[in-house]
Design a protein around this motif. Structure first.
Motif, PDB file in Angstrom:
ATOM      1  N   ILE A 270       6.692 -62.730 -24.145  1.00 14.53           N
ATOM      2  CA  ILE A 270       7.441 -62.059 -25.204  1.00 14.53           C
ATOM      3  C   ILE A 270       7.942 -63.078 -26.229  1.00 14.53           C
ATOM      4  CG2 ILE A 270       9.564 -60.762 -25.691  1.00 14.53           C
ATOM      5  CD1 ILE A 270       9.089 -59.236 -23.080  1.00 14.53           C
ATOM      6  N   LEU A 271       8.397 -64.235 -25.747  1.00 13.58           N
ATOM      7  CA  LEU A 271       8.860 -65.291 -26.651  1.00 13.58           C
ATOM      8  C   LEU A 271       7.711 -65.829 -27.503  1.00 13.58           C
ATOM      9  CD1 LEU A 271      11.267 -67.233 -24.241  1.00 13.58           C
ATOM     10  CD2 LEU A 271      11.912 -65.771 -26.164  1.00 13.58           C
ATOM     11  N   ASP A 292      22.342 -62.121 -23.002  1.00 10.83           N
ATOM     12  CA  ASP A 292      21.392 -62.835 -22.148  1.00 10.83           C
ATOM     13  C   ASP A 292      20.847 -64.038 -22.916  1.00 10.83           C
ATOM     14  OD1 ASP A 292      19.120 -63.719 -20.723  1.00 10.83           O
ATOM     15  OD2 ASP A 292      18.818 -61.720 -19.864  1.00 10.83           O
ATOM     16  N   PRO A 293      21.161 -65.259 -22.506  1.00 11.45           N
ATOM     17  CA  PRO A 293      20.716 -66.458 -23.239  1.00 11.45           C
ATOM     18  C   PRO A 293      19.210 -66.546 -23.395  1.00 11.45           C
ATOM     19  CG  PRO A 293      22.385 -67.015 -21.610  1.00 11.45           C
ATOM     20  CD  PRO A 293      22.010 -65.593 -21.354  1.00 11.45           C
ATOM     21  N   ALA A 294      18.466 -66.104 -22.392  1.00 12.54           N
ATOM     22  CA  ALA A 294      17.008 -66.183 -22.468  1.00 12.54           C
ATOM     23  C   ALA A 294      16.470 -65.312 -23.605  1.00 12.54           C
ATOM     24  CB  ALA A 294      16.395 -65.772 -21.140  1.00 12.54           C
ATOM     25  N   TRP A 295      16.983 -64.109 -23.716  1.00 13.39           N
ATOM     26  CA  TRP A 295      16.539 -63.206 -24.772  1.00 13.39           C
ATOM     27  C   TRP A 295      17.035 -63.659 -26.150  1.00 13.39           C
ATOM     28  CZ3 TRP A 295      13.271 -58.974 -24.752  1.00 13.39           C
ATOM     29  CH2 TRP A 295      12.796 -58.570 -23.488  1.00 13.39           C
ATOM     30  N   GLN A 296      18.104 -64.430 -26.164  1.00 15.53           N
ATOM     31  CA  GLN A 296      18.637 -64.899 -27.446  1.00 15.53           C
ATOM     32  C   GLN A 296      17.680 -65.831 -28.186  1.00 15.53           C
ATOM     33  OE1 GLN A 296      21.332 -64.352 -29.329  1.00 15.53           O
ATOM     34  NE2 GLN A 296      22.090 -62.713 -27.995  1.00 15.53           N
ATOM     35  N   GLU A 297      16.667 -66.302 -27.496  1.00 12.75           N
ATOM     36  CA  GLU A 297      15.687 -67.160 -28.155  1.00 12.75           C
ATOM     37  C   GLU A 297      14.775 -66.384 -29.096  1.00 12.75           C
ATOM     38  OE1 GLU A 297      13.653 -70.055 -25.737  1.00 12.75           O
ATOM     39  OE2 GLU A 297      15.169 -69.883 -24.152  1.00 12.75           O
ATOM     40  N   LEU A 298      14.739 -65.061 -28.942  1.00 12.23           N
ATOM     41  CA  LEU A 298      13.926 -64.234 -29.828  1.00 12.23           C
ATOM     42  C   LEU A 298      14.616 -64.081 -31.177  1.00 12.23           C
ATOM     43  CD1 LEU A 298      12.650 -61.201 -27.686  1.00 12.23           C
ATOM     44  CD2 LEU A 298      11.251 -62.942 -28.780  1.00 12.23           C
TER      45      LEU A 298
END
Length: 376
Positions: A270-271, A292-298
Motif C-alpha cells: 500500500i505504501l 497509526d504511525p505506519a499508516w501515517q507514511e501515506l
C-alpha cells in the motif's frame, strides 16, 4: 297351367318391387365436402398449462416457462434483493439476507418479518434453505448480476430441486437500465421499470460525461477493506467497476478477487502504491488510522484525503455490487471532482432513496450518512 305360371311370375315381380322399395337407396357421388363433426363439450376438465404460463428467455439463453401473472417472487441473493426491492417489493414472499439494524430507518418494517432464505452465490453461497423456500411458495426465483460460468447448470439445478422456475438476468453498472426493462416485462411492471431504467441510464451518462471532462487527470486511489485495512478492491474486478471508471485504481494484482472483501495485501505494498486518496469500507480502520504511525507514511493520510464509504441501508460502492453503486458514483463525483459536477448531492440522494428504497430521506439522515465521507 299357363295361367298359373303367369300368376306366379306376377307375384314374384311384385314382391321384388316391394323389397327394392324397402331397401336403403345408394348414395349418389357428390363433390360437396363432408361437414365437420359438431363440437362436443367434455364434462371432464382438461389441464391447460399454456393458459397460465408463458415462455421467457433469460440472459443465460435458457427458455423457461414462467407464470403469466407473477405476484410472488424470491431473490436469489442480496444483489437481486436490492434490484428487485426497488421494482417490486410488494411481490416479495421472502428475502435473501436479513435487513441490518441500520436499515430500519430506510426500509418499511412491513418487509422485516419475511423469511430469510440465504443465497445461491457469494459469501453465503450454498446456504439456500430449500425447506424455507418451499414454504414461502414463490412462483419464480430471480437471479440478478454477473453471470457465473455455471449459471445455466445452477439455475436448472434450482428449478429441478424445487419445481419452481428460476431465471438469471445479467446486470452491470453500464447496462442496469436494460436489466430493469427486462425485469419489467417479466413481472408486468413496465412503467415502473422504465422509471428506474431511465434513472440508471441518466446517472451513468452523467458520470461518463464527467469523466470525459476529467480526461487523463483521474485521481489515484485505493479502496481498502477488512478490520486492518489490508485488503483492496483490485482493478479489473466486478466490484471495482465504479472505482476503475472514476479513478486511477492503483490496486493491480495478478488475480483480482471476485469477492467483495477484495484481495489481501500488506502495508508495504500500500505504501508503494501511495495513492492520492484512500477509501475505507464501513467497519474498517477509518476511525483509528490517523493514530497509526505506519499508516501515517501515506500521503493521503498526511493530507487528510481519506474517507469512509457511506453506509445506509447499504454500502454506496457495493457489497453487494448492485444499484447502490449509482449513489456511489454521485458521491465520488462530488468527492473527487467537486469543481466539475453540477448537481447537489443531497438532492440526488433524496431522489435515489425515494426511487430505490421508497423512503423520504431527511437532511439529518443525509448528514449522518456522509459524516465520515468528507475527510478529517
Amino acid at each position: 297351367m299357363k295361367k298359373s305360371l303367369s300368376l306366379v311370375l306376377a307375384l314374384i315381380l311384385s314382391l321384388s318391387l316391394v323389397l327394392a322399395a324397402c331397401s336403403p337407396a345408394a348414395e349418389a357421388p357428390s363433390n360437396t365436402p363432408t361437414p365437420s363433426p359438431t363440437p362436443t363439450v367434455s364434462t371432464t376438465p382438461e389441464p391447460t398449462p399454456a393458459a397460465d404460463a408463458v415462455s421467457f428467455t433469460d440472459s443465460a439463453g435458457r427458455t423457461v416457462d414462467v407464470p403469466a401473472d407473477i405476484s410472488r417472487i424470491a431473490p436469489s441473493g442480496p444483489l437481486a434483493q436490492m434490484v428487485l426491492f426497488a421494482l417490486a417489493p410488494e411481490k416479495f414472499v421472502c428475502i435473501s439476507t436479513a435487513w441490518s439494524e441500520e436499515t430500519e430507518q430506510y426500509i418499511d418494517t412491513a418487509y422485516y418479518n419475511l423469511p430469510v432464505l440465504g443465497q445461491i452465490y457469494g459469501s453465503g453461497s450454498g446456504e439456500l434453505n430449500m425447506e424455507a423456500l418451499a414454504a414461502a411458495d414463490p412462483q419464480l426465483i430471480i437471479d440478478v448480476g454477473e453471470p457465473k460460468k455455471t449459471v445455466v447448470e445452477d439455475m436448472d439445478a434450482i428449478t429441478d430441486q424445487t419445481s419452481i422456475p428460476a431465471v438469471h438476468i445479467d446486470a452491470a453498472t453500464a447496462t442496469m437500465g436494460e436489466t430493469y426493462r427486462t425485469l419489467g416485462k417479466l413481472l408486468g411492471l413496465e412503467a415502473r421499470a422504465e422509471e428506474l431504467a431511465s434513472y440508471c441510464d441518466e446517472v451513468y451518462a452523467k458520470t461518463l460525461a464527467l469523466m470525459d471532462k476529467v480526461g487523463d487527470n483521474k485521481v489515484s486511489l485505493l479502496y481498502c477493506t477488512g478490520d486492518k485495512g489490508l485488503s483492496v478492491i483490485a482493478q479489473g474486478s466486478y466490484h471495482a467497476e465504479v472505482l476503475d471508471l472514476m479513478g486511477d485504481n492503483l490496486a493491480v494484482v495478478d488475480d483480482p478477487s471476485s469477492k467483495g472483501t477484495g484481495n489481501e495485501v500488506d502495508l508495504e505494498q500500500i505504501l508503494l502504491w501511495n495513492p492520492d486518496v484512500v477509501l475505507f469500507a464501513p467497519g474498517s480502520i477509518y476511525t483509528t488510522v490517523k493514530n497509526d504511525p505506519a499508516w501515517q507514511e501515506l500521503s493521503a493520510i498526511q493530507t487528510h484525503r481519506y474517507y469512509q464509504v457511506p453506509f445506509g441501508p447499504y454500502n454506496w460502492l457495493g457489497f453487494p455490487p448492485s444499484v447502490n453503486r449509482y449513489m456511489g458514483m454521485l458521491w465520488l463525483g462530488t468527492l473527487l471532482y467537486p469543481d466539475d459536477v453540477d448537481y447537489d448531492l443531497y438532492t440526488e440522494a433524496a431522489r435515489y432513496y425515494k426511487l430505490f428504497y421508497h423512503t423520504d430521506l431527511t437532511y439529518a439522515q443525509y448528514s449522518a450518512l456522509i459524516d465520515d465521507s468528507i475527510g478529517q
